[in-house]
Design a protein around this motif. Structure first.
Motif, PDB file in Angstrom:
ATOM      1  N   ASP A 155       0.828  -1.210   0.000  1.00 59.54           N
ATOM      2  CA  ASP A 155       0.000   0.000   0.000  1.00 59.54           C
ATOM      3  C   ASP A 155       0.861   1.257   0.000  1.00 59.54           C
ATOM      4  OD1 ASP A 155      -2.638   1.494   0.582  1.00 59.54           O
ATOM      5  OD2 ASP A 155      -1.368   2.078   2.274  1.00 59.54           O
ATOM      6  N   ARG A 156       1.925   1.276   0.802  1.00 60.22           N
ATOM      7  CA  ARG A 156       2.811   2.451   0.845  1.00 60.22           C
ATOM      8  C   ARG A 156       3.575   2.607  -0.467  1.00 60.22           C
ATOM      9  NH1 ARG A 156       1.189   6.106   2.582  1.00 60.22           N
ATOM     10  NH2 ARG A 156      -0.657   4.920   2.065  1.00 60.22           N
ATOM     11  N   TYR A 157       3.938   1.486  -1.078  1.00 59.42           N
ATOM     12  CA  TYR A 157       4.624   1.545  -2.369  1.00 59.42           C
ATOM     13  C   TYR A 157       3.737   2.217  -3.413  1.00 59.42           C
ATOM     14  CZ  TYR A 157       5.894  -0.090  -7.020  1.00 59.42           C
ATOM     15  OH  TYR A 157       6.170  -0.141  -8.359  1.00 59.42           O
ATOM     16  N   ILE A 163       3.272   6.069  -2.757  1.00 56.29           N
ATOM     17  CA  ILE A 163       4.433   6.941  -2.935  1.00 56.29           C
ATOM     18  C   ILE A 163       5.026   6.822  -4.340  1.00 56.29           C
ATOM     19  CG2 ILE A 163       6.803   7.366  -2.146  1.00 56.29           C
ATOM     20  CD1 ILE A 163       5.838   6.597   0.663  1.00 56.29           C
ATOM     21  N   CYS A 164       5.094   5.610  -4.863  1.00 57.80           N
ATOM     22  CA  CYS A 164       5.725   5.410  -6.173  1.00 57.80           C
ATOM     23  C   CYS A 164       4.746   5.583  -7.332  1.00 57.80           C
ATOM     24  CB  CYS A 164       6.359   4.023  -6.239  1.00 57.80           C
ATOM     25  SG  CYS A 164       7.692   3.781  -5.049  1.00 57.80           S
ATOM     26  N   GLN A 165       3.456   5.368  -7.090  1.00 54.34           N
ATOM     27  CA  GLN A 165       2.457   5.538  -8.141  1.00 54.34           C
ATOM     28  C   GLN A 165       1.265   6.346  -7.609  1.00 54.34           C
ATOM     29  OE1 GLN A 165       1.592   2.054 -10.593  1.00 54.34           O
ATOM     30  NE2 GLN A 165       3.296   0.952  -9.642  1.00 54.34           N
ATOM     31  N   PRO A 166       1.513   7.562  -7.149  1.00 52.61           N
ATOM     32  CA  PRO A 166       0.445   8.341  -6.506  1.00 52.61           C
ATOM     33  C   PRO A 166      -0.739   8.644  -7.415  1.00 52.61           C
ATOM     34  CG  PRO A 166       2.356   9.721  -6.966  1.00 52.61           C
ATOM     35  CD  PRO A 166       2.771   8.309  -7.231  1.00 52.61           C
ATOM     36  N   LEU A 167      -0.500   8.863  -8.726  1.00 51.26           N
ATOM     37  CA  LEU A 167      -1.598   9.192  -9.641  1.00 51.26           C
ATOM     38  C   LEU A 167      -2.510   7.997  -9.896  1.00 51.26           C
ATOM     39  CD1 LEU A 167       0.331  11.384 -12.267  1.00 51.26           C
ATOM     40  CD2 LEU A 167      -1.032  12.136 -10.298  1.00 51.26           C
ATOM     41  N   HIS A 168      -1.942   6.804  -9.838  1.00 49.97           N
ATOM     42  CA  HIS A 168      -2.733   5.592 -10.092  1.00 49.97           C
ATOM     43  C   HIS A 168      -3.240   4.944  -8.796  1.00 49.97           C
ATOM     44  CE1 HIS A 168      -1.600   5.664 -14.321  1.00 49.97           C
ATOM     45  NE2 HIS A 168      -0.332   5.830 -13.947  1.00 49.97           N
ATOM     46  N   TYR A 169      -2.795   5.477  -7.649  1.00 55.36           N
ATOM     47  CA  TYR A 169      -3.138   4.849  -6.366  1.00 55.36           C
ATOM     48  C   TYR A 169      -4.646   4.682  -6.160  1.00 55.36           C
ATOM     49  CZ  TYR A 169      -3.453   4.133  -1.306  1.00 55.36           C
ATOM     50  OH  TYR A 169      -3.750   3.648  -0.060  1.00 55.36           O
ATOM     51  N   THR A 218      -7.058   4.355  -8.262  1.00 55.86           N
ATOM     52  CA  THR A 218      -7.679   3.385  -9.164  1.00 55.86           C
ATOM     53  C   THR A 218      -7.172   1.967  -8.927  1.00 55.86           C
ATOM     54  OG1 THR A 218      -5.978   3.857 -10.841  1.00 55.86           O
ATOM     55  CG2 THR A 218      -8.043   5.115 -10.967  1.00 55.86           C
ATOM     56  N   ILE A 219      -5.959   1.843  -8.355  1.00 60.09           N
ATOM     57  CA  ILE A 219      -5.415   0.500  -8.073  1.00 60.09           C
ATOM     58  C   ILE A 219      -5.873   0.007  -6.698  1.00 60.09           C
ATOM     59  CG2 ILE A 219      -3.323  -0.871  -7.742  1.00 60.09           C
ATOM     60  CD1 ILE A 219      -1.889   0.989  -9.686  1.00 60.09           C
ATOM     61  N   MET A 220      -5.582   0.810  -5.672  1.00 60.30           N
ATOM     62  CA  MET A 220      -5.939   0.407  -4.315  1.00 60.30           C
ATOM     63  C   MET A 220      -7.380   0.843  -4.009  1.00 60.30           C
ATOM     64  SD  MET A 220      -5.189  -1.238  -1.610  1.00 60.30           S
ATOM     65  CE  MET A 220      -3.434  -1.583  -1.625  1.00 60.30           C
ATOM     66  N   THR A 221      -8.310   0.141  -4.615  1.00 61.13           N
ATOM     67  CA  THR A 221      -9.724   0.413  -4.390  1.00 61.13           C
ATOM     68  C   THR A 221     -10.191  -0.248  -3.095  1.00 61.13           C
ATOM     69  OG1 THR A 221     -10.370  -1.536  -5.650  1.00 61.13           O
ATOM     70  CG2 THR A 221     -10.136   0.539  -6.871  1.00 61.13           C
ATOM     71  N   ARG A 222     -11.383   0.119  -2.662  1.00 63.94           N
ATOM     72  CA  ARG A 222     -11.937  -0.516  -1.461  1.00 63.94           C
ATOM     73  C   ARG A 222     -12.106  -2.018  -1.673  1.00 63.94           C
ATOM     74  NH1 ARG A 222     -14.497   1.184   3.120  1.00 63.94           N
ATOM     75  NH2 ARG A 222     -14.283   3.349   2.428  1.00 63.94           N
ATOM     76  N   HIS A 223     -12.465  -2.421  -2.893  1.00 61.56           N
ATOM     77  CA  HIS A 223     -12.637  -3.848  -3.186  1.00 61.56           C
ATOM     78  C   HIS A 223     -11.307  -4.591  -3.059  1.00 61.56           C
ATOM     79  CE1 HIS A 223     -14.064  -7.531  -5.068  1.00 61.56           C
ATOM     80  NE2 HIS A 223     -13.064  -7.452  -5.932  1.00 61.56           N
ATOM     81  N   LEU A 224     -10.230  -4.020  -3.638  1.00 62.40           N
ATOM     82  CA  LEU A 224      -8.926  -4.668  -3.539  1.00 62.40           C
ATOM     83  C   LEU A 224      -8.461  -4.708  -2.095  1.00 62.40           C
ATOM     84  CD1 LEU A 224      -6.401  -5.915  -4.783  1.00 62.40           C
ATOM     85  CD2 LEU A 224      -5.512  -3.599  -5.142  1.00 62.40           C
TER      86      LEU A 224
END
Length: 313
Positions: free
Chosen positions: A125-127, A130-136, A138-144
């Motif tokens: 989650d921290r990766y 910090i490393c992909q803040p613009l995509h965070y 859409t990637i780390m959704t509540r479902h995921l």
């Protein structure tokens, strides 16, 4: 095959004696008071984090949801050992039933395994943050986030299931005295009527995989995070990133540093004093320190805890 109630011979029904910390009655009472206070403070600290996260709308994001679940895990992790330890301090017989011993054995290691997985997921989650803040988002959704949490619990409770079942089927001979404050594989295997090298080897392999794979992943993840943070031009931005990651790294260091001492070698090769000291650190001290680490190093968490406490007064 009955999981925890299979008694291989009549002696197993008598259970075991958890020796704990042999000392005078006065010292036993002092230890009871000390660990009772630590246990209550651990429950209060982790419960406060859970309440603060769910009470403060600003903390309704994956990072803090994972932290709340981690605190919930810590409550049960410390509860799997400390209450029985407290009873043991005041007991003169210090006995634990066969089924009670293996239930503690199963839950203690399942919860510890779940913690290893949670620490890896929190690093992921921290990766992303910090490393992909613009995509965070859409990637780390509540479902995921929910799927990751559920998988941590499921795999945590399945990882050591088969070895523990096989250990529970062994015959135990002799005095049945476990020179420990909990039912641990090393002392248990030392009490078997015949050596079980295959089970001990399997346990060592599973323990090593569980520790080194998540730990290597966490270290690799934070190497990428560190590289990304050092590229941030703003000193304020770097400090903020180090603050959120520093808490997690401190918890990882405390937990993995102590656990690796115990379970990367054959489980019966440690002296009793070493086993007790190291196990005490990662099973009692670390859950006690975790709320302090996360609250003291995280400004949002400190503000949320203050608001929550003031709102209740």
């Amino acid at each position: 095959m009955n999981f925890f109630n299979t008694y291989n011979n009549s002696t197993n029904s008598a259970g075991f004696i958890l020796l704990g910390f042999p000392c005078s009655r006065e010292i036993q009472i002092l230890l009871f008071i000390l660990f009772f206070i630590i246990y209550i403070l651990t429950l209060l600290g982790n419960s406060s984090i859970i309440c603060a996260v769910f009470w403060d709308q600003h903390l309704h994001n994956p990072m803090y949801i994972l932290l709340a679940n981690f605190s919930f895990l810590e409550i049960w992790y410390v509860t799997s050992t400390v209450p029985n330890m407290l009873v043991n301090f005041l007991s003169r017989t210090k006995t634990i039933s066969f089924s009670g011993c293996f239930l503690q054995f199963y839950f203690f290691f399942s919860l510890g395994t779940t913690e290893c997985f949670f620490l890896a997921v929190m690093a992921y989650d921290r990766y992303l943050a910090i490393c992909q803040p613009l995509h965070y988002p859409t990637i780390m959704t509540r479902h995921l986030c929910t799927c990751l949490v559920v998988n941590c619990w499921v795999f945590g409770f399945l990882w050591f299931l088969v070895p523990i079942i096989f250990i529970s089927q062994l015959s135990f001979c002799g005095s049945k005295v476990i020179d420990h404050f909990l039912c641990d594989p090393g002392p248990l295997l030392a009490l078997t009527c015949t050596r079980a090298p295959l089970i001990e080897f399997t346990w060592t392999i599973l323990s090593s995989l569980l520790l080194f794979i998540p730990f290597t992943y966490i270290m690799g993840t934070y190497a990428l995070v560190l590289r990304a943070v050092l590229r941030v031009p703003s000193a304020v931005g770097r400090n903020k990133a180090f603050s959120t990651c520093g808490s997690h790294l401190a918890v990882v260091s405390l937990f993995y540093g102590s656990v690796m001492v115990m379970y990367v070698k054959p489980t019966s090769s440690h002296e009793a004093g070493t086993q007790k000291t190291v196990t005490l650190f990662y099973s009692v001290v670390t859950p006690f320190l975790n709320p302090l680490i996360y609250s003291l190093r995280n400004k949002k968490m400190k503000d949320a805890l203050k608001k929550f406490l003031y709102a209740k007064n």
